[in-house]
Design an enzyme around this catalytic site. Structure first.
Site, short mmCIF file in Angstrom:
data_model
loop_
_atom_site.label_atom_id
_atom_site.label_comp_id
_atom_site.label_asym_id
_atom_site.label_seq_id
_atom_site.Cartn_x
_atom_site.Cartn_y
_atom_site.Cartn_z
CG ASP A 34 0.98 -2.17 6.32
OD1 ASP A 34 -0.29 -2.46 7.30
OD2 ASP A 34 0.53 -1.43 5.16
CB CYS B 29 -4.31 3.85 -1.71
SG CYS B 29 -4.72 5.01 -1.32
CD GLN C 186 -7.15 -3.64 4.05
OE1 GLN C 186 -8.06 -4.86 3.95
NE2 GLN C 186 -6.92 -2.48 4.10
CG HIS D 67 -1.98 1.08 1.27
ND1 HIS D 67 -1.84 2.40 2.35
CD2 HIS D 67 -3.33 1.16 1.42
CE1 HIS D 67 -2.92 3.27 1.60
NE2 HIS D 67 -3.89 2.14 1.48
CE LYS E 139 -7.40 -0.37 6.77
NZ LYS E 139 -7.57 0.45 6.05
#
Lengths: 416, 136
Positions: free
Chosen positions: A210, A374, A213, A133, A236
């Site tokens: 990261d 993104c 997600q 991302h 999220k």
């Protein structure tokens, strides 16, 4: 389709009961029942999370860590309990290793600025993957430019999987940091982080994951992952926007210089010299998003009350059902066919622009995301301007997937 | 036909449809008769910023009137730009600069365009007026 339906019914996850906890799911959009398939952008919130925010503002709103008064102590306790809850949730050894940030991007920027500016030297390398991302590209680009360091990129194959043999070549003695998405937002790929982290460890590099997600879909154990930093966003995973977490190993946190200055991060301040507070406080300058931390605590409690095994089985069946359902549409191509995926389906329809399709889906009350998500390098790799992304959550249903298919067929008719 | 008359004509066309599907099908149909921009001019320079899809626009002055040519890789923006071209093309620069283009709202297109999308629309209008200004 029959055998497929049977498989789906076999999961015991009570999705209709779960849906009752999410007030926003129960509404009409443009005259149709909302189908919310934009969970990769942000999830909907259960009532308990909404109530946690409301309870704070109606009952014990006060600033934390400052006041001797009653409300301030209540708020401080609740905020620090939230920190402990996050630590327990990701199996962090200590709550003091949990830094509250404004989101994943802020966490990555904190590491890039604090660690990167302090330790990077010309010629050093930061290794990313081809499916990052922008939030895990740009902060590194900025610090590399400043310090004369270099970005190296682990490539992926046509299925949207990282190529491990290439990773082995790219991660080398110059690698200082491996900054990798745990799960790709544009493709849904769950990256083989254990293997790649092992490569980084062999070279003595640090590792940042990261997790934006990943956290909505499966449990994270930062000790088992053997990373140094893990960044994610609350919104999220059922929490509120504006709150995120950066977990980091205690020893690193104590070595790293603070990034942003202000109140709460100091021990003593004079115009001649400031001494800094201990971690995590020295990385939390200014008044934090207190309600957001409490909301995240409520979100974690919500996840805890669900059966994680059933949740994952339900999501896996949704992914399988959606993939097969959508692939039965002529001209539809799924972008990202990794063996290990979360229920995120990025796709294109031959000859149609994602924007047009997304526009018509919206008219029928279906929320998806269209565009480059993104992750422009990912789109460049697949030579497409963008995709339509249906990102599912545990509260989605097979009926909603069927509705998506039905409306996609309408859109195809309208646009051809 | 003046800009106002052309706006009115389009409004009447769109009145024939009582649901959005009809309107959008008509809009997409409109895109198919758009005066196309020269393939060679589908470049960065002619790209309108602020759209999720790519929209290219070019203009030419002939006998004191501005003629527009455009294209898009997506059909709905192409329909939108084609309506603008239909209304503004062949008009005098000062009339284009002063056009209020209220028909977009009245045919129910603007209300369906979210902020980011309508920014695309706003950018299209801005660019068309900019060309007119440059030719004034």
């Amino acid at each position: 389709m029959n055998t497929l339906s049977k498989k789906v019914v076999a999961t015991t996850f009570d999705v209709s009961r779960v849906r009752q906890d999410f007030p926003a799911l129960d509404q009409d959009v443009n005259g149709y029942s909302l189908v919310y398939f934009d969970n990769g952008a942000t999830s909907q919130k259960p009532l308990s999370v909404i109530q946690a925010i409301s309870a704070f503002y109606t009952g014990y709103n006060a600033n934390i860590h400052r006041g001797v008064h009653h409300l301030s102590q209540l708020a401080t306790n609740a905020y620090e309990e939230a920190r402990q809850a996050v630590a327990d949730w990701i199996n962090a050894p200590k709550a003091t290793e949990v830094i509250f940030t404004s989101g994943t991007t802020a966490g990555i920027n904190l590491v890039a600025q604090s660690w990167g500016r302090h330790y990077l030297k010309p010629g050093d390398e930061i290794v990313l993957s081809a499916m990052e991302h922008h939030g895990n590209i740009v902060p590194w680009q900025m610090v590399c430019q400043e310090k004369g360091a270099k970005l190296r990129i682990i490539p992926m194959n046509d299925q949207g999987e990282l190529i491990l043999e290439e990773a082995e070549k790219i991660i080398g003695s110059r690698t200082r940091m491996l900054a990798l998405s745990h799960v790709s937002n544009a493709l849904g790929t769950i990256n083989p982080v254990a293997e790649i982290i092992a490569m980084a460890r062999k070279q003595g590099a640090l590792v940042l994951l990261d997790g934006a997600q990943a956290v909505p879909h499966f449990r994270i154990d930062v000790q088992q992952l053997d990373c140094d930093f893990y960044a994610f966003s609350a919104h999220k995973m059922l929490g509120s926007t504006g709150t995120g977490v950066l977990w980091a190993k205690e020893q690193l946190l104590n070595e790293l210089p603070p990034w942003q200055g202000g109140g709460d991060m100091i021990e003593s301040v004079s115009f001649e010299k400031t001494t800094y507070n201990v971690a995590p406080f020295r990385f939390e300058a200014g008044t934090p998003h207190i309600a957001g931390a409490l909301a995240l605590h409520a979100a974690i409690n919500y996840y805890r009350a669900l059966n994680q095994h059933e949740l994952e089985a339900h999501e896996a069946s949704l992914l399988q059902y959606a993939s097969q359902c959508l692939l039965s549409i002529p001209g539809l191509r799924i972008i990202g066919n990794a063996r290990h995926k979360v229920p995120v389906i990025s796709f294109v329809l031959e000859g149609l622009h994602p924007y047009d399709v997304g526009f018509i889906l919206d008219k029928y009350g279906i929320a998806v995301r269209t565009g480059h998500h993104c992750a422009q390098p990912v789109m460049d790799f697949f030579k497409i301007p963008g995709t339509i992304r249906a990102s599912l959550a545990f509260y989605n249903t097979t009926a909603e997937i069927e509705r998506l298919k039905e409306v996609l067929l309408i859109a195809k008719r309208m646009l051809s | 036909m003046s800009i106002k008359d052309k706006e009115l004509e389009i409004e009447e066309e769109f009145l024939l449809f009582d649901d959005w599907t009809g309107k959008y099908e008509h809009l997409i149909e409109q895109g198919r008769s758009l005066p196309m921009i020269d393939q060679l001019k589908r470049t960065e320079e002619h790209l309108i910023k602020g759209c999720q899809s790519q929209v290219w626009l070019d203009a030419r002055l002939e006998d004191g009137k501005v003629f527009y040519f455009a294209d898009s890789d997506a059909q709905i923006p192409k329909g939108v730009v084609s309506l603008l071209v239909r209304v503004l093309s062949g008009e005098k620069p000062e009339d284009i600069v002063n056009a209020d283009l209220g028909f977009i709202d009245r045919i129910g297109l603007k209300e369906h365009l979210s902020p980011t999308r309508s920014n695309g629309l706003v950018s299209m209008v801005k660019q068309m007026k900019f060309y007119a200004l440059a030719h004034q």
